[in-house]
Scaffold this active site. Sequence first.
Site, PDB file in Angstrom:
ATOM      1  CG  HIS A  24      98.849  76.987  -7.276  1.00 16.82           C
ATOM      2  ND1 HIS A  24      98.228  75.794  -7.559  1.00 16.82           N
ATOM      3  CD2 HIS A  24      97.950  77.952  -7.629  1.00 16.82           C
ATOM      4  CE1 HIS A  24      97.026  76.022  -8.061  1.00 16.82           C
ATOM      5  NE2 HIS A  24      96.836  77.322  -8.120  1.00 16.82           N
ATOM      6  CB  THR A  54     103.687  77.158  12.414  1.00 16.45           C
ATOM      7  OG1 THR A  54     104.168  78.221  13.244  1.00 16.45           O
ATOM      8  CG2 THR A  54     102.772  77.753  11.351  1.00 16.45           C
TER       9      THR A  54
END
Length: 411
Positions: free
Chosen positions: A374, A322
């Site tokens: 994560h 992006t």
Amino acid sequence: MILEMKVPSPGESIKEVEIATWLVKDGDYVEKDQAIAEVDSDKATLELPAEMSGIITLKAEEGDAVAVGAVVCLIDTDGVKPSGSTPAAAPVAEAPKAAPAPATAPAPVASAPAPAASYAAGTPSPAAKKILDEKNIAPATVSGTGKGGRITKDDAVNAVPSMGTPTGGNRGQERTKLSMLRRKVAERLVAAKNETAMLTTFNEVNMTPINLIRNEYKDAFKAKHGGLGLGYMSFFTKAVTRALELFPDVNSMMDGDHKIAFDFADISIAVSGPKGLMVPVVRNAENLTFRGVEADIKRLALKARDGQITVDDMTGGTFTITNGGVFGSMLSTPIINPPQSGILGMHNIIERPIAVNGKVEIHPMMYVALSYDHRIIDGRESVGFLVAVKEALENPLELLMGGNAKKALEL
């Protein structure tokens, strides 16, 4: 013959669409393949073409959610196409009939105050009370439209909090329903924040090497490849696909108790279209040349801008890029595009002083950000991935072009 037009399936996972706009009116004559409506799905806005020519009868209103396969309109194929003068004459003849109507209008108005004295006046229904409590709106400030003046659920939904005592000036407001696409984007963004262990790591890139290559070859590139520009996105896409090969965990996603790893790189490119944020996919970007990447991104961006993007164009993707820099963003924490596990955020390029070989020099610099899940990507992989992207962008000739810029750019 009366033809029933049903909502076609825009994609395998889509069960319903929303009528965004009718492009014709009830009773209009339509031609075969003429666009008669725009329908919103949770992935794209699509045009609905007429299946046959004839007189159309609408069976759904704008804003209605309609199941895939449901009838939205009827087309009378025996209907005769009107001449140019016929449509104009009809409304003129009917106009005088509307005149007597106001004579009966005052009658119900007189009875309106009567229900106001009811014990129910100003009392919200249980559903309405819950909504008003969530909005922190006092029931006394809401006018009920239900029986006896009771506050209904719709009254509560449409109620807006007080904006304070006005002191002058224009204080208008407008309430519009979000498109199905925008609602789905909002739902997915909230889910990404709530359902992933999202972290963001940052770095900065010296854009001087890329600028030197672009300045030297962009005119020849444009002339050689039919007006195609040599932008930054091709360099970033190539750098990302290289880094994904080095750190494959970033190119994977969670599926319950399993990890799905991909040996290809389908890069989703976030673009801003008339209908909101869209994320079309560049397929197998690892196999594309600079020209191939630029051509694919241009094709998808034009389709998004013109409202021609399809569900298939936005299905899949293993990693997202992006670019908030086009709007002037200096630094941000991009949100993961589920079920993907990583997204790279580009930002604006600003000349800043940096230390080079013990000396202060001014270079065009860009901050880059990697948001990652994560649960599946550890710190070593995430930081290593972003460093690999930085290294490729700061040494594109050797790491992305094989030491031969002309060959890589197909000049």
